[in-house]
Design a protein around this motif. Structure first.
Motif, PDB file in Angstrom:
ATOM      1  N   PHE A 166      -2.970  -9.610  10.466  1.00  0.00           N
ATOM      2  CA  PHE A 166      -2.796 -10.464   9.283  1.00  0.00           C
ATOM      3  C   PHE A 166      -1.942  -9.766   8.226  1.00  0.00           C
ATOM      4  N   LEU A 167      -2.198  -8.473   7.989  1.00  0.00           N
ATOM      5  CA  LEU A 167      -1.414  -7.735   6.991  1.00  0.00           C
ATOM      6  C   LEU A 167       0.058  -7.694   7.359  1.00  0.00           C
ATOM      7  N   ARG A 168       0.353  -7.674   8.643  1.00  0.00           N
ATOM      8  CA  ARG A 168       1.743  -7.666   9.082  1.00  0.00           C
ATOM      9  C   ARG A 168       2.454  -8.944   8.658  1.00  0.00           C
ATOM     10  N   THR A 169       1.760 -10.059   8.672  1.00  0.00           N
ATOM     11  CA  THR A 169       2.366 -11.323   8.232  1.00  0.00           C
ATOM     12  C   THR A 169       2.615 -11.334   6.728  1.00  0.00           C
ATOM     13  N   ASN A 175      -0.612  -0.485   4.250  1.00  0.00           N
ATOM     14  CA  ASN A 175      -1.919  -0.151   3.674  1.00  0.00           C
ATOM     15  C   ASN A 175      -2.918   0.254   4.764  1.00  0.00           C
ATOM     16  N   MET A 176      -2.966  -0.529   5.837  1.00  0.00           N
ATOM     17  CA  MET A 176      -3.858  -0.203   6.943  1.00  0.00           C
ATOM     18  C   MET A 176      -3.422   1.067   7.663  1.00  0.00           C
ATOM     19  N   LEU A 177      -2.098   1.221   7.847  1.00  0.00           N
ATOM     20  CA  LEU A 177      -1.593   2.415   8.525  1.00  0.00           C
ATOM     21  C   LEU A 177      -1.942   3.672   7.734  1.00  0.00           C
ATOM     22  N   LYS A 212       7.802   2.639   3.359  1.00  0.00           N
ATOM     23  CA  LYS A 212       6.408   2.252   3.577  1.00  0.00           C
ATOM     24  C   LYS A 212       5.496   2.801   2.471  1.00  0.00           C
ATOM     25  N   GLU A 213       6.035   3.038   1.297  1.00  0.00           N
ATOM     26  CA  GLU A 213       5.239   3.587   0.200  1.00  0.00           C
ATOM     27  C   GLU A 213       4.118   2.624  -0.182  1.00  0.00           C
ATOM     28  N   VAL A 214       2.917   3.167  -0.345  1.00  0.00           N
ATOM     29  CA  VAL A 214       1.780   2.352  -0.772  1.00  0.00           C
ATOM     30  C   VAL A 214       1.684   2.371  -2.296  1.00  0.00           C
ATOM     31  N   SER A 215       0.988   1.387  -2.825  1.00  0.00           N
ATOM     32  CA  SER A 215       0.890   1.242  -4.275  1.00  0.00           C
ATOM     33  C   SER A 215      -0.268   2.072  -4.813  1.00  0.00           C
ATOM     34  N   THR A 245      -9.929  -0.302  -1.597  1.00  0.00           N
ATOM     35  CA  THR A 245     -10.352  -1.279  -2.615  1.00  0.00           C
ATOM     36  C   THR A 245      -9.318  -2.383  -2.783  1.00  0.00           C
ATOM     37  N   LEU A 246      -8.040  -2.006  -2.727  1.00  0.00           N
ATOM     38  CA  LEU A 246      -6.973  -3.009  -2.856  1.00  0.00           C
ATOM     39  C   LEU A 246      -7.035  -4.016  -1.712  1.00  0.00           C
ATOM     40  N   MET A 247      -7.216  -3.533  -0.476  1.00  0.00           N
ATOM     41  CA  MET A 247      -7.303  -4.445   0.664  1.00  0.00           C
ATOM     42  C   MET A 247      -8.545  -5.323   0.559  1.00  0.00           C
ATOM     43  N   HIS A 248      -9.642  -4.730   0.082  1.00  0.00           N
ATOM     44  CA  HIS A 248     -10.895  -5.484  -0.037  1.00  0.00           C
ATOM     45  C   HIS A 248     -10.753  -6.633  -1.032  1.00  0.00           C
ATOM     46  N   ARG A 249     -10.196  -6.334  -2.194  1.00  0.00           N
ATOM     47  CA  ARG A 249     -10.130  -7.346  -3.252  1.00  0.00           C
ATOM     48  C   ARG A 249      -8.967  -8.314  -3.100  1.00  0.00           C
ATOM     49  N   ASP A 250      -7.879  -7.862  -2.519  1.00  0.00           N
ATOM     50  CA  ASP A 250      -6.665  -8.685  -2.502  1.00  0.00           C
ATOM     51  C   ASP A 250      -6.428  -9.358  -1.146  1.00  0.00           C
TER      52      ASP A 250
END
Length: 275
Positions: A166-169, A175-177, A212-215, A245-250
Motif C-alpha cells: 500500500f505504501l508503494r502506491t 518509511n517501511m524500508l 529516499k530520505e525520510v521525514s 508514529t507517522l505511519m500509524h497516524r497517517d
C-alpha cells in the motif's frame, strides 16, 4: 585690409573654377561655404571663411585621413604579430598542454570508476532489500486483527508485506524500508558490521541528498548526528519511533480503507465460506 563680402557678383579669379572669387582687393565666398565666426555668433551675424583658411582646413583633413589610414595599417600589423606570437607560444608549450589534458582525462576516468563503484554499491543495497518478506498466506483471523491495531499489523510479516504494498502506491515505501533496516540493525552484534550498516542507513534514509530520505524533525537529526560518531544498534531508535508514529497516524487509517486491504479480506472470507 581684406573685406569679406556677401556680394554674389562674379569676378574673374585664378580660383574661379573652385568657387573662390578674389579681385580688386575683395574676396568673395559663396554663401554655401560660410561658417559661423566666434565673434559674429554673439551678434547673430554669419561671416564667411577666407579662402586661404578653407584651403588649410582641406589640407589638414587630407593629412588626418592619411594618418588614420597609417594608424589602421599599423594596428592590423600589430594584431597580426600578436597572433603569430600566440601561435608560437601554443606550439612551444604543446607538450605541456598535452600532459595537462592527459592528466585531466585520467582524473575523469578515475572519477567515472568511482561513480561506477558507488552505483554498484547502491544497486547491491537495493538488491539486498527483498521485494517482500517470506511469510505464509495470512489467515482470515490475522487480517481481521490488523484492523484492531497498528501493532498487530506490523508484528506479522504478512501484515508488513500488505502494508508495504500500500505504501508503494502512495510513494512512501521508504518509511517501511527504513523501519525494517533499523530492526535489522538491532539484531547485529559485530561492531564493524554495525558501523557499515549504520552508514548505509544514514546515506539511504537520513541524508538530505538521498532520494529516499525520510521525514524527520531537526531534534531527531541532531541526535542521529551525535550517535553517528560512535554507531551502535540503537543509533536510529528515535528516528525509527518517529517514522513508526507517522505511519500509524497517517498511512494506517488509509490502508484500512484501501482496495488492497478490502480485496484481501474479501478473498479470504470467500475462501473461508467455501471451506
Amino acid at each position: 585690409m581684406v573685406v569679406f563680402s556677401t556680394d554674389s557678383h562674379r569676378l574673374p579669379s585664378p580660383w574661379d573654377q573652385s568657387g573662390w572669387r578674389c579681385a580688386n582687393g575683395r574676396c568673395l565666398w559663396p554663401r554655401r561655404h560660410r561658417v559661423p565666426h566666434r565673434h559674429s555668433m554673439a551678434l547673430g551675424i554669419e561671416l564667411p571663411m577666407p579662402a586661404a583658411s578653407v584651403g588649410a582646413v582641406v589640407a589638414v583633413a587630407h593629412d588626418l585621413q592619411g594618418d588614420l589610414h597609417r594608424l589602421e595599417t599599423n594596428a592590423l600589423e600589430r594584431k597580426r604579430l600578436e597572433l603569430i606570437q600566440i601561435v608560437k607560444l601554443e606550439l612551444r608549450y604543446a607538450p605541456e598542454v598535452q600532459k595537462e589534458v592527459s592528466k585531466s582525462n585520467s582524473l575523469t576516468v578515475r572519477n567515472q570508476d568511482e561513480e561506477r563503484e558507488r552505483r554498484t554499491s547502491h544497486e547491491l543495497r537495493a538488491e539486498s532489500i527483498p521485494n517482500c518478506e517470506e511469510s505464509p498466506t495470512p489467515t482470515l483471523e490475522e487480517v481481521n486483527a490488523w484492523a484492531q491495531s497498528f501493532d498487530k499489523l506490523m508484528i506479522t510479516p504478512a501484515g508488513r508485506n500488505a502494508f508495504r504494498e500500500f505504501l508503494r502506491t502512495e510513494f512512501s515505501e521508504e518509511n517501511m524500508l527504513f523501519w525494517m533496516a533499523c530492526e535489522e540493525l538491532k539484531q547485529e552484534s559485530n561492531k564493524s558490521v554495525i558501523e557499515e550498516k549504520a552508514r548505509l542507513i544514514y546515506e539511504d534514509y537520513i541524508s538530505i541528498l538521498s532520494p529516499k530520505e525520510v521525514s524527520l524533525d531537526s531534534r531527531v537529526r541532531e541526535v542521529i548526528n551525535r550517535n553517528m560518531l560512535e554507531p551502535s544498534q540503537h543509533t536510529f531508535d528515535d528516528a525509527q519511533l518517529q517514522i513508526y508514529t507517522l505511519m500509524h497516524r497517517d498511512s494506517y487509517p488509509r490502508f484500512m480503507n484501501s482496495a488492497i486491504y478490502k480485496d484481501l479480506l474479501q478473498s479470504l472470507s470467500e475462501k473461508s465460506i467455501k471451506a
